[in-house]
Design an enzyme around this catalytic site. Sequence first.
Site, PDB file in Angstrom:
ATOM      1  N   ASP A 198       0.822  -1.214   0.000  1.00 12.15           N
ATOM      2  CA  ASP A 198       0.000   0.000   0.000  1.00 12.15           C
ATOM      3  C   ASP A 198       0.860   1.270   0.000  1.00 12.15           C
ATOM      4  O   ASP A 198       2.024   1.255   0.397  1.00 12.15           O
ATOM      5  CB  ASP A 198      -0.887   0.036   1.240  1.00 12.15           C
ATOM      6  CG  ASP A 198      -2.078  -0.894   1.154  1.00 12.15           C
ATOM      7  OD1 ASP A 198      -2.143  -1.691   0.200  1.00 12.15           O
ATOM      8  OD2 ASP A 198      -2.926  -0.845   2.060  1.00 12.15           O
ATOM      9  N   HIS A 239      -4.883  10.282   1.413  1.00 12.12           N
ATOM     10  CA  HIS A 239      -4.955   9.186   2.390  1.00 12.12           C
ATOM     11  C   HIS A 239      -5.778   9.651   3.595  1.00 12.12           C
ATOM     12  O   HIS A 239      -5.235  10.174   4.577  1.00 12.12           O
ATOM     13  CB  HIS A 239      -3.537   8.795   2.813  1.00 12.12           C
ATOM     14  CG  HIS A 239      -3.420   7.427   3.392  1.00 12.12           C
ATOM     15  ND1 HIS A 239      -3.649   7.167   4.728  1.00 12.12           N
ATOM     16  CD2 HIS A 239      -3.101   6.242   2.825  1.00 12.12           C
ATOM     17  CE1 HIS A 239      -3.451   5.872   4.954  1.00 12.12           C
ATOM     18  NE2 HIS A 239      -3.119   5.287   3.822  1.00 12.12           N
ATOM     19  N   HIS A 241       3.830  -2.320   3.132  1.00  4.03           N
ATOM     20  CA  HIS A 241       3.852  -0.959   2.594  1.00  4.03           C
ATOM     21  C   HIS A 241       5.212  -0.691   1.955  1.00  4.03           C
ATOM     22  O   HIS A 241       6.244  -0.954   2.579  1.00  4.03           O
ATOM     23  CB  HIS A 241       3.591   0.074   3.694  1.00  4.03           C
ATOM     24  CG  HIS A 241       2.243  -0.055   4.327  1.00  4.03           C
ATOM     25  ND1 HIS A 241       1.934  -1.065   5.222  1.00  4.03           N
ATOM     26  CD2 HIS A 241       1.114   0.680   4.174  1.00  4.03           C
ATOM     27  CE1 HIS A 241       0.670  -0.931   5.596  1.00  4.03           C
ATOM     28  NE2 HIS A 241       0.150   0.110   4.980  1.00  4.03           N
TER      29      HIS A 241
END
Length: 234
Positions: free
Chosen positions: A51, A106, A197
Amino acid sequence: MIRALLGAAAGAGTALHAGPALAPVVPGLGEALGIEMRLPEGSEGVALTFDDGPHPQGTPAVLETLREHGAVATFFLAGEQVQRRPALAAEIVAAGHRVELHCHRHRNLLRLTPRELLEDAERARAAIEEASGQAIADYRPPYGIFSAATLRAVRARGWRPVLWSRWGRDWTRRATPESIARRSSAGVRAGDVLLLHDADYYSARGSWVRTAAALPPILAELESRGLRTAALRR
């Protein structure tokens, strides 16, 4: 009495609104809500997902390790980062991986209306598809948090809501390569979806370095168990 009933009703309304936000931590809730937490029944592989990218250092580091191990992954991208580095989004796809939709900015979906969510997501979709040449099929929300209304909106738009079954908690300041690898791969089994991530824009500074260092032992553990990596597929 009336005040108590109104308070109870308000509390129930809040629970209904925020209930899907618990899917990453309450066993069985995601499946009950129809959120993809694992690969389809009978899958023999494990899905690696990353991500928050693309990131100028983290994404190339991850791509190189994946190449060395012959592994594939799915990258849930942030539109605002794609706009800054569109060539990296294209590089991910050129290397044989999938890109999917995370967000443009985000933000926690509990604070967004369905309209605000879709405006954000459509902006990201356009940036990702233009940069990568690949059509978007899956959506994973920031922080893994859906509200009831935004979950409905994502489905109505035709995107598949996706979370994960295992995570490395690699975004935290205290995470180490060892803790990330252990959390991600201890007890891993076919069908798992692993969350990692490749960027540190929305997490602890430098967290991508620890994730990149944890990836080789994660892949080695999968290989030792005879588990191949698989990109998410409908």
